[in-house]
Motif scaffolding. Structure first.
Motif, PDB file in Angstrom:
ATOM      1  N   ASN A 150       0.869  -1.177   0.000  1.00  0.00           N
ATOM      2  CA  ASN A 150       0.000   0.000   0.000  1.00  0.00           C
ATOM      3  C   ASN A 150       0.902   1.221   0.000  1.00  0.00           C
ATOM      4  OD1 ASN A 150      -2.321   1.628   0.286  1.00  0.00           O
ATOM      5  ND2 ASN A 150      -2.026   1.710   2.500  1.00  0.00           N
ATOM      6  N   TYR A 151       0.625   2.166  -0.882  1.00  0.00           N
ATOM      7  CA  TYR A 151       1.462   3.356  -1.014  1.00  0.00           C
ATOM      8  C   TYR A 151       0.623   4.623  -0.907  1.00  0.00           C
ATOM      9  CZ  TYR A 151       5.030   0.254  -3.007  1.00  0.00           C
ATOM     10  OH  TYR A 151       5.952  -0.748  -3.208  1.00  0.00           O
ATOM     11  N   ALA A 152       1.231   5.658  -0.379  1.00  0.00           N
ATOM     12  CA  ALA A 152       0.631   6.977  -0.452  1.00  0.00           C
ATOM     13  C   ALA A 152       0.594   7.399  -1.914  1.00  0.00           C
ATOM     14  CB  ALA A 152       1.453   7.978   0.357  1.00  0.00           C
ATOM     15  N   ASP A 153      -0.441   8.118  -2.293  1.00  0.00           N
ATOM     16  CA  ASP A 153      -0.569   8.557  -3.686  1.00  0.00           C
ATOM     17  C   ASP A 153       0.658   9.356  -4.134  1.00  0.00           C
ATOM     18  OD1 ASP A 153      -4.169   9.164  -3.604  1.00  0.00           O
ATOM     19  OD2 ASP A 153      -3.016   7.335  -3.963  1.00  0.00           O
ATOM     20  N   SER A 154       1.231  10.111  -3.225  1.00  0.00           N
ATOM     21  CA  SER A 154       2.333  10.997  -3.572  1.00  0.00           C
ATOM     22  C   SER A 154       3.614  10.251  -3.929  1.00  0.00           C
ATOM     23  CB  SER A 154       2.614  11.961  -2.424  1.00  0.00           C
ATOM     24  OG  SER A 154       2.945  11.251  -1.254  1.00  0.00           O
ATOM     25  N   VAL A 155       3.701   8.968  -3.579  1.00  0.00           N
ATOM     26  CA  VAL A 155       4.934   8.220  -3.854  1.00  0.00           C
ATOM     27  C   VAL A 155       4.727   7.066  -4.822  1.00  0.00           C
ATOM     28  CG1 VAL A 155       5.772   8.830  -1.552  1.00  0.00           C
ATOM     29  CG2 VAL A 155       4.777   6.560  -1.941  1.00  0.00           C
ATOM     30  N   LYS A 156       3.501   6.816  -5.233  1.00  0.00           N
ATOM     31  CA  LYS A 156       3.224   5.707  -6.148  1.00  0.00           C
ATOM     32  C   LYS A 156       4.024   5.873  -7.432  1.00  0.00           C
ATOM     33  CE  LYS A 156      -1.420   4.397  -4.641  1.00  0.00           C
ATOM     34  NZ  LYS A 156      -2.860   4.414  -4.970  1.00  0.00           N
ATOM     35  N   GLY A 157       4.637   4.783  -7.855  1.00  0.00           N
ATOM     36  CA  GLY A 157       5.431   4.815  -9.072  1.00  0.00           C
ATOM     37  C   GLY A 157       6.865   5.259  -8.860  1.00  0.00           C
ATOM     38  N   ARG A 158       7.172   5.785  -7.676  1.00  0.00           N
ATOM     39  CA  ARG A 158       8.529   6.246  -7.380  1.00  0.00           C
ATOM     40  C   ARG A 158       9.186   5.429  -6.264  1.00  0.00           C
ATOM     41  NH1 ARG A 158       9.320  11.180  -5.319  1.00  0.00           N
ATOM     42  NH2 ARG A 158       7.292  11.293  -4.277  1.00  0.00           N
ATOM     43  N   PHE A 159       8.401   5.001  -5.297  1.00  0.00           N
ATOM     44  CA  PHE A 159       8.925   4.261  -4.157  1.00  0.00           C
ATOM     45  C   PHE A 159       8.500   2.797  -4.254  1.00  0.00           C
ATOM     46  CE2 PHE A 159       9.145   7.950  -0.842  1.00  0.00           C
ATOM     47  CZ  PHE A 159       9.848   8.722  -1.751  1.00  0.00           C
ATOM     48  N   THR A 160       9.356   1.917  -3.763  1.00  0.00           N
ATOM     49  CA  THR A 160       9.045   0.491  -3.716  1.00  0.00           C
ATOM     50  C   THR A 160       9.394  -0.052  -2.347  1.00  0.00           C
ATOM     51  OG1 THR A 160       9.518   0.248  -6.088  1.00  0.00           O
ATOM     52  CG2 THR A 160       9.436  -1.755  -4.751  1.00  0.00           C
ATOM     53  N   ILE A 161       8.417  -0.704  -1.720  1.00  0.00           N
ATOM     54  CA  ILE A 161       8.651  -1.307  -0.413  1.00  0.00           C
ATOM     55  C   ILE A 161       8.809  -2.809  -0.588  1.00  0.00           C
ATOM     56  CG2 ILE A 161       6.174  -1.600   0.094  1.00  0.00           C
ATOM     57  CD1 ILE A 161       6.869  -0.902   3.032  1.00  0.00           C
ATOM     58  N   SER A 162       9.699  -3.394   0.214  1.00  0.00           N
ATOM     59  CA  SER A 162       9.904  -4.834   0.186  1.00  0.00           C
ATOM     60  C   SER A 162      10.270  -5.305   1.591  1.00  0.00           C
ATOM     61  CB  SER A 162      10.996  -5.211  -0.812  1.00  0.00           C
ATOM     62  OG  SER A 162      12.229  -4.600  -0.465  1.00  0.00           O
ATOM     63  N   ARG A 163      10.176  -6.608   1.816  1.00  0.00           N
ATOM     64  CA  ARG A 163      10.508  -7.133   3.140  1.00  0.00           C
ATOM     65  C   ARG A 163      11.100  -8.520   3.011  1.00  0.00           C
ATOM     66  NH1 ARG A 163       5.242  -7.699   6.679  1.00  0.00           N
ATOM     67  NH2 ARG A 163       6.579  -9.053   7.945  1.00  0.00           N
ATOM     68  N   ASP A 164      11.804  -8.904   4.055  1.00  0.00           N
ATOM     69  CA  ASP A 164      12.356 -10.249   4.164  1.00  0.00           C
ATOM     70  C   ASP A 164      11.845 -10.816   5.484  1.00  0.00           C
ATOM     71  OD1 ASP A 164      13.956 -12.513   4.733  1.00  0.00           O
ATOM     72  OD2 ASP A 164      15.589 -11.728   3.492  1.00  0.00           O
ATOM     73  N   ASN A 165      10.907 -11.716   5.413  1.00  0.00           N
ATOM     74  CA  ASN A 165      10.290 -12.251   6.639  1.00  0.00           C
ATOM     75  C   ASN A 165      11.288 -13.042   7.489  1.00  0.00           C
ATOM     76  OD1 ASN A 165       7.797 -11.130   5.994  1.00  0.00           O
ATOM     77  ND2 ASN A 165       7.108 -12.964   4.916  1.00  0.00           N
ATOM     78  N   ALA A 166      12.205 -13.712   6.846  1.00  0.00           N
ATOM     79  CA  ALA A 166      13.180 -14.516   7.592  1.00  0.00           C
ATOM     80  C   ALA A 166      14.126 -13.631   8.402  1.00  0.00           C
ATOM     81  CB  ALA A 166      13.970 -15.391   6.634  1.00  0.00           C
ATOM     82  N   LYS A 167      14.414 -12.447   7.884  1.00  0.00           N
ATOM     83  CA  LYS A 167      15.345 -11.536   8.550  1.00  0.00           C
ATOM     84  C   LYS A 167      14.627 -10.436   9.320  1.00  0.00           C
ATOM     85  CE  LYS A 167      19.001 -12.206   5.098  1.00  0.00           C
ATOM     86  NZ  LYS A 167      19.873 -11.537   4.086  1.00  0.00           N
ATOM     87  N   ASN A 168      13.300 -10.368   9.220  1.00  0.00           N
ATOM     88  CA  ASN A 168      12.525  -9.306   9.874  1.00  0.00           C
ATOM     89  C   ASN A 168      13.015  -7.925   9.460  1.00  0.00           C
ATOM     90  OD1 ASN A 168      10.726 -10.980  11.404  1.00  0.00           O
ATOM     91  ND2 ASN A 168      12.422 -11.427  12.789  1.00  0.00           N
ATOM     92  N   THR A 169      13.171  -7.752   8.163  1.00  0.00           N
ATOM     93  CA  THR A 169      13.607  -6.468   7.647  1.00  0.00           C
ATOM     94  C   THR A 169      12.581  -5.918   6.651  1.00  0.00           C
ATOM     95  OG1 THR A 169      14.857  -7.515   5.856  1.00  0.00           O
ATOM     96  CG2 THR A 169      16.061  -7.019   7.886  1.00  0.00           C
ATOM     97  N   VAL A 170      12.566  -4.604   6.542  1.00  0.00           N
ATOM     98  CA  VAL A 170      11.728  -3.933   5.551  1.00  0.00           C
ATOM     99  C   VAL A 170      12.570  -2.831   4.916  1.00  0.00           C
ATOM    100  CG1 VAL A 170      10.721  -2.361   7.271  1.00  0.00           C
ATOM    101  CG2 VAL A 170       9.531  -2.780   5.104  1.00  0.00           C
TER     102      VAL A 170
END
Length: 115
Positions: A58-78
């Protein structure tokens, strides 16, 4: 105790890129939603991006297309990859993690975008 430690903020020119990382440690067990908020001077904290354990984003409209979020569940990182940065992206960025005991926050990392 649970700790969230952020890294990767800094100063960049408009149009540039930065990558933020956040690692949760301690009695984490299972992380549910994780994400990033930001707060600019004189403004309320706002949601930038969120990601569920299953990868729904889920992204704020102001950052859509510019920001990318990802995570690693095994490492508990985002992570937050920020491209095409604008001066209005300047803020302190805070990561969060929703755990069994509630929401935990990082200490914040400054992102400054010069024009």
């Amino acid at each position: 105790q649970v700790q969230l430690v952020e890294s990767g903020g800094g100063l960049v020119q408009a149009g540039g890129s930065l990558s933020l990382s956040c690692a949760a440690s301690g009695r984490v067990f299972v992380t549910n939603d994780m994400g990033w908020y930001r707060q600019a001077p004189g403004k309320q904290r706002e949601l930038v991006a969120a990601i569920s354990r299953g990868g729904t984003t889920n992204y704020a409209d102001s950052v859509k297309g510019r920001f990318t979020i990802s995570r690693d569940n095994a490492k508990n990182t985002v992570d937050l990859q920020m491209n095409s940065l604008k001066p209005e992206d300047t803020a302190v960025y805070y990561c969060y993690a929703d755990l069994y005991a509630g929401r935990y926050w990082g200490q914040g990392t400054q992102v400054t975008v010069s024009s």
